[in-house]
Design a protein around this motif. Structure first.
Motif, short mmCIF file in Angstrom:
data_model
loop_
_atom_site.label_atom_id
_atom_site.label_comp_id
_atom_site.label_asym_id
_atom_site.label_seq_id
_atom_site.Cartn_x
_atom_site.Cartn_y
_atom_site.Cartn_z
N PRO A 17 0.82 -1.21 0.00
CA PRO A 17 0.00 0.00 0.00
C PRO A 17 0.85 1.26 0.00
O PRO A 17 2.00 1.25 0.45
CB PRO A 17 -0.81 -0.12 1.30
N HIS A 18 0.27 2.33 -0.51
CA HIS A 18 0.95 3.62 -0.53
C HIS A 18 0.00 4.67 0.02
O HIS A 18 -1.19 4.68 -0.32
CB HIS A 18 1.37 3.99 -1.96
N PRO A 19 0.49 5.58 0.89
CA PRO A 19 -0.41 6.56 1.51
C PRO A 19 -1.22 7.39 0.52
O PRO A 19 -2.40 7.65 0.75
CB PRO A 19 0.56 7.45 2.30
N ALA A 20 -0.60 7.82 -0.60
CA ALA A 20 -1.34 8.65 -1.56
C ALA A 20 -2.49 7.87 -2.19
O ALA A 20 -3.58 8.42 -2.41
CB ALA A 20 -0.39 9.16 -2.65
N ARG A 21 -2.26 6.59 -2.47
CA ARG A 21 -3.33 5.79 -3.08
C ARG A 21 -4.40 5.44 -2.06
O ARG A 21 -5.59 5.36 -2.39
CB ARG A 21 -2.74 4.54 -3.74
N MET A 22 -4.01 5.20 -0.81
CA MET A 22 -4.99 4.96 0.25
C MET A 22 -5.85 6.21 0.44
O MET A 22 -7.07 6.11 0.59
CB MET A 22 -4.29 4.59 1.56
N TYR A 23 -5.22 7.36 0.42
CA TYR A 23 -5.93 8.64 0.55
C TYR A 23 -6.94 8.79 -0.58
O TYR A 23 -8.08 9.22 -0.37
CB TYR A 23 -4.88 9.76 0.52
N ASP A 24 -6.51 8.41 -1.79
CA ASP A 24 -7.41 8.45 -2.94
C ASP A 24 -8.61 7.53 -2.72
O ASP A 24 -9.75 7.90 -3.03
CB ASP A 24 -6.65 8.03 -4.20
N TRP A 25 -8.37 6.35 -2.16
CA TRP A 25 -9.47 5.41 -1.89
C TRP A 25 -10.42 5.99 -0.86
O TRP A 25 -11.65 5.91 -1.01
CB TRP A 25 -8.91 4.07 -1.42
N LEU A 27 -11.09 9.01 -0.40
CA LEU A 27 -11.84 10.10 -1.03
C LEU A 27 -12.79 9.60 -2.12
O LEU A 27 -13.46 10.41 -2.76
CB LEU A 27 -10.87 11.13 -1.62
N GLY A 28 -12.83 8.30 -2.33
CA GLY A 28 -13.72 7.74 -3.34
C GLY A 28 -13.16 7.74 -4.74
O GLY A 28 -13.89 7.57 -5.72
N GLY A 29 -11.82 7.89 -4.86
CA GLY A 29 -11.19 7.91 -6.17
C GLY A 29 -10.99 6.51 -6.74
O GLY A 29 -11.25 5.50 -6.08
N LYS A 30 -10.48 6.46 -7.97
CA LYS A 30 -10.28 5.19 -8.67
C LYS A 30 -8.81 4.89 -8.92
O LYS A 30 -8.49 3.85 -9.51
CB LYS A 30 -11.02 5.22 -10.02
N ASP A 31 -7.92 5.76 -8.48
CA ASP A 31 -6.49 5.58 -8.75
C ASP A 31 -5.80 4.89 -7.58
O ASP A 31 -4.88 5.43 -6.95
CB ASP A 31 -5.85 6.93 -9.05
N ASN A 32 -6.28 3.68 -7.28
CA ASN A 32 -5.69 2.90 -6.20
C ASN A 32 -5.80 1.43 -6.58
O ASN A 32 -6.46 1.07 -7.57
CB ASN A 32 -6.40 3.19 -4.87
N TYR A 33 -5.16 0.58 -5.80
CA TYR A 33 -5.07 -0.84 -6.12
C TYR A 33 -5.64 -1.67 -4.96
O TYR A 33 -5.85 -1.16 -3.86
CB TYR A 33 -3.62 -1.21 -6.41
N PRO A 34 -5.91 -2.96 -5.21
CA PRO A 34 -6.49 -3.80 -4.14
C PRO A 34 -5.70 -3.75 -2.84
O PRO A 34 -6.28 -3.76 -1.76
CB PRO A 34 -6.48 -5.20 -4.76
N VAL A 35 -4.37 -3.67 -2.92
CA VAL A 35 -3.56 -3.63 -1.71
C VAL A 35 -3.84 -2.35 -0.91
O VAL A 35 -3.83 -2.36 0.33
CB VAL A 35 -2.06 -3.76 -2.06
#
Length: 270
Positions: A17-25, A27-35
């Motif tokens: 996991p990465h903090p920026a992608r978790m933050y995106d998740w 916020l309801g964004g789509k630029d994140n991964y299952p991890v």
């Protein structure tokens, strides 16, 4: 565009996991991964307000940027930009002052992949993106200095970033180093998570993220205030994030359900 070419190959590690992608998740964004989603769900199990906290940090950035632009600041250096979520900082600043100049900076390749969304400036202003890490202030200042006039005031934005930088990495020293390169009349705008209100849940969250390779350095109110040593705090000073100048924006749904475990402040360099 400064830094790496966003049209070239970008290496994104999807194994952790990465903090920026978790933050995106959050916020309801789509630029994140299952991890990222999986770790996000684990954080939600510890504190279901985490998505509200993410939105409250964004709302603080909007209010602080609006205040700074209305008070004459025309240059912004935003470190730890994250994946673009509208409105972005430059849209707020240029909405008040179309000639505002904004440099975004992040170390996550996925942010670089979306940098085009950060570069839609007004004709009168400028927005640029710099690929760099907050732990390398010299590179940031060198790149920013090609876009911003560092003889004139700059607002340094460190929103929801420094709690990912440990004391061992010199978090307070990094802020002092960045501010030392900015002239009198510059500002620091910052938010930071804390364990002051939820010590047990915060300790559990810190351990989970540590196991996933993510540092979470939660700091007390006094430790957060230390980032502003030598600066003139803008009223109301150090506040719980959603209580800083609430009249400058709209409340975030859910923020009324208990105290938000984070602080925010804006300070002026004399």
């Amino acid at each position: 565009m400064t830094g790496q070419d966003p049209t070239g190959p970008i290496g994104i590690d999807t194994s952790k996991p990465h903090p920026a992608r978790m933050y995106d998740w959050y916020l309801g964004g789509k630029d994140n991964y299952p991890v990222d989603e999986e770790m996000g769900k684990q954080m939600l199990a510890l504190d279901p307000r985490v998505p509200v906290m993410a939105r409250v940090n964004r709302a603080f950035m909007h209010r602080a940027t609006r205040w700074l632009a209305k008070n004459g600041v025309r240059q912004f250096l935003d470190i730890g930009t994250g994946i673009p979520t509208e409105p972005n900082l430059h849209q707020i600043a240029q909405g008040v002052a179309p000639d505002s100049r904004v440099v975004y900076c992040d170390n996550d390749p996925i942010v670089l992949a979306h940098a085009a969304a950060l570069l839609r400036s007004t004709p009168e202003g400028v927005t640029e993106y710099l690929q760099a890490d907050v732990r390398d202030p010299a590179t940031i200042i060198d790149g920013a200095g090609k876009i911003l006039d560092l003889s004139r005031p700059v607002a340094l934005s460190l929103v929801a970033l420094l709690h990912f930088v440990s004391d061992e990495d010199g978090a307070h020293e990094l802020v002092r180093s960045l501010l030392s390169e900015l002239p009198s009349g510059s500002y620091l705008m910052m938010t930071h998570a804390t364990s002051d209100f939820t010590p047990e849940d915060s300790a559990a969250a810190t351990e989970k993220l540590k196991a996933a390779g993510i540092t979470l350095a939660l700091r007390s109110r006094d430790e957060f205030a230390g980032f502003f040593d030598g600066l003139e705090l803008v009223d109301p000073g150090v506040s719980v994030v959603d209580e800083w100048r609430p009249e400058l924006g709209e409340p975030v749904p859910g923020q009324e359900n208990g105290i938000i475990p984070g602080y925010g402040a804006v300070g002026r360099k004399p």
